[in-house]
Design an enzyme around this catalytic site. Structure first.
Site, mmCIF file in Angstrom:
data_model
loop_
_atom_site.group_PDB
_atom_site.id
_atom_site.type_symbol
_atom_site.label_atom_id
_atom_site.label_comp_id
_atom_site.label_asym_id
_atom_site.label_seq_id
_atom_site.Cartn_x
_atom_site.Cartn_y
_atom_site.Cartn_z
ATOM 1 N N TYR A 95 -28.515 5.241 5.108
ATOM 2 C CA TYR A 95 -28.263 6.224 7.209
ATOM 3 C C TYR A 95 -28.682 7.453 6.382
ATOM 4 O O TYR A 95 -28.761 8.041 7.425
ATOM 5 C CB TYR A 95 -26.713 6.169 7.072
ATOM 6 C CG TYR A 95 -26.624 6.372 8.590
ATOM 7 C CD1 TYR A 95 -26.663 5.908 9.578
ATOM 8 C CD2 TYR A 95 -25.225 7.958 8.480
ATOM 9 C CE1 TYR A 95 -26.126 6.348 11.043
ATOM 10 C CE2 TYR A 95 -24.829 8.581 9.663
ATOM 11 C CZ TYR A 95 -25.885 7.931 10.502
ATOM 12 O OH TYR A 95 -25.224 8.391 12.016
ATOM 13 N N SER A 123 -27.216 13.922 11.965
ATOM 14 C CA SER A 123 -25.635 13.857 11.421
ATOM 15 C C SER A 123 -25.734 14.665 10.114
ATOM 16 O O SER A 123 -26.316 14.797 9.790
ATOM 17 C CB SER A 123 -25.498 12.054 10.978
ATOM 18 O OG SER A 123 -24.386 11.850 9.885
#
Ligand code: NAP
Length: 249
Positions: free
Chosen positions: A159, A146
């Site tokens: 995250y 990501s």
């Protein structure tokens, strides 16, 4: 010279998190290029429907319900590839979840959930893939990471941490593999998927969904990156690809 289709055609490719979003789009695109795709996720209805759709378009696929939190489940996806298709060429560790919150909110269960899925689930995928690749002498691990791990921002700390742990581990694996296996990390930015639907805080969820609606790119844009990485000749390893909306800050 081989074209893109020829380098993907016939490859046996397992994909976790294939029931929606990036995993689903990748499965469809790879099957259209002639890959044999082995689909894994928890929602059996979605997997069955996708499997039927791929077959109806002339593709070759099979699926198994798995929870990447369970090592045995991830192993069983790779076993399915080996039993049904006789080998595994590519393991795509795509399944992921994103619980966004301030760190001082101490959402410990959410942290553990992300570590279990985004980090341990990927490690199980790497382990399952390597157990076959070591015997075959070849293979390709693709991790969907990501841009959260590239530009660190509030609410995405844990995250991003899970994603950057994967980035770090994969780089060590790449160096250790000394040409035996390929290792690719693909870091998407905002992509229009169901990921934000699972955000618990309604205000954060609404903000992410609003931004997503304005700027997000399609899961197909990420699937194209997977196709690119898999289309290279044997001596070329695509290490990292970042694919984000042009307007993403
Ligand atoms: N969308 C974005 O903007 C974006 C940006 C950067 C990175 N990513 C990454 O892209 C990957 C795919 O996400 P997406 O955006 O396509 O979201 P998505 O539509 O929510 O897809 C997530 C997939 O992961 C699966 N999954 C979740 N937990 C699982 C578990 N315990 N076991 C097995 N499968 C599980 C889900 O299937 P089931 O619920 O059926 O199990 C689903 O197929 C994730 O790793 C995510 O972090 C997404």
């Amino acid at each position: 010279m081989k074209n893109i289709e020829n380098r993907i055609e016939g490859k046996v490719i397992a994909i976790t998190g294939a029931s929606s979003g990036i995993g689903e789009a990748t499965a469809i695109m790879l099957a259209a290029h002639g890959a044999k795709v082995v689909l894994g996720a928890r929602r059996s209805d979605r997997l069955e429907e996708l499997n039927n759709r791929i077959k109806a378009s002339g593709g070759d696929s099979i699926y198994r319900v798995i929870d990447v939190k369970k090592k045995a489940d991830v192993d069983s996806l790779v076993q399915l590839a080996c039993v049904h298709y006789g080998r595994l060429d590519v393991m795509i560790n795509n399944a992921g979840i994103s619980h966004l919150s301030r760190i001082d909110e101490l959402q410990i269960e959410d942290w553990e959930d992300m570590i279990d899925v985004n980090l341990k689930g990927v490690l199980y995928g790497i382990a399952a893939g390597l157990s076959v690749f070591k015997k075959q002498g070849s293979g390709h691990i693709i991790n969907i990471i990501s841009t959260s791990g590239i530009k660190i921002v509030p609410l995405q700390g844990v995250y991003a941490g899970t994603k950057n742990a994967v980035r770090t581990i994969a780089e060590a694996l790449r160096q250790e593999s000394q040409g035996s296996y390929k290792v690719t990390g693909i870091s998407p930015g905002f992509v229009q998927t169901e990921l934000a639907d699972h955000i618990k805080d309604p205000i954060v969820k609404a903000a992410v969904k609003e931004k997503s609606a304005k700027i997000a790119i399609s899961p197909n844009d990420i699937a194209s990156g997977v196709v690119y990485a898999l289309s290279q000749p044997d001596h070329v390893d695509v290490g990292e690809i970042v694919i984000r909306p042009t307007v993403q800050d």
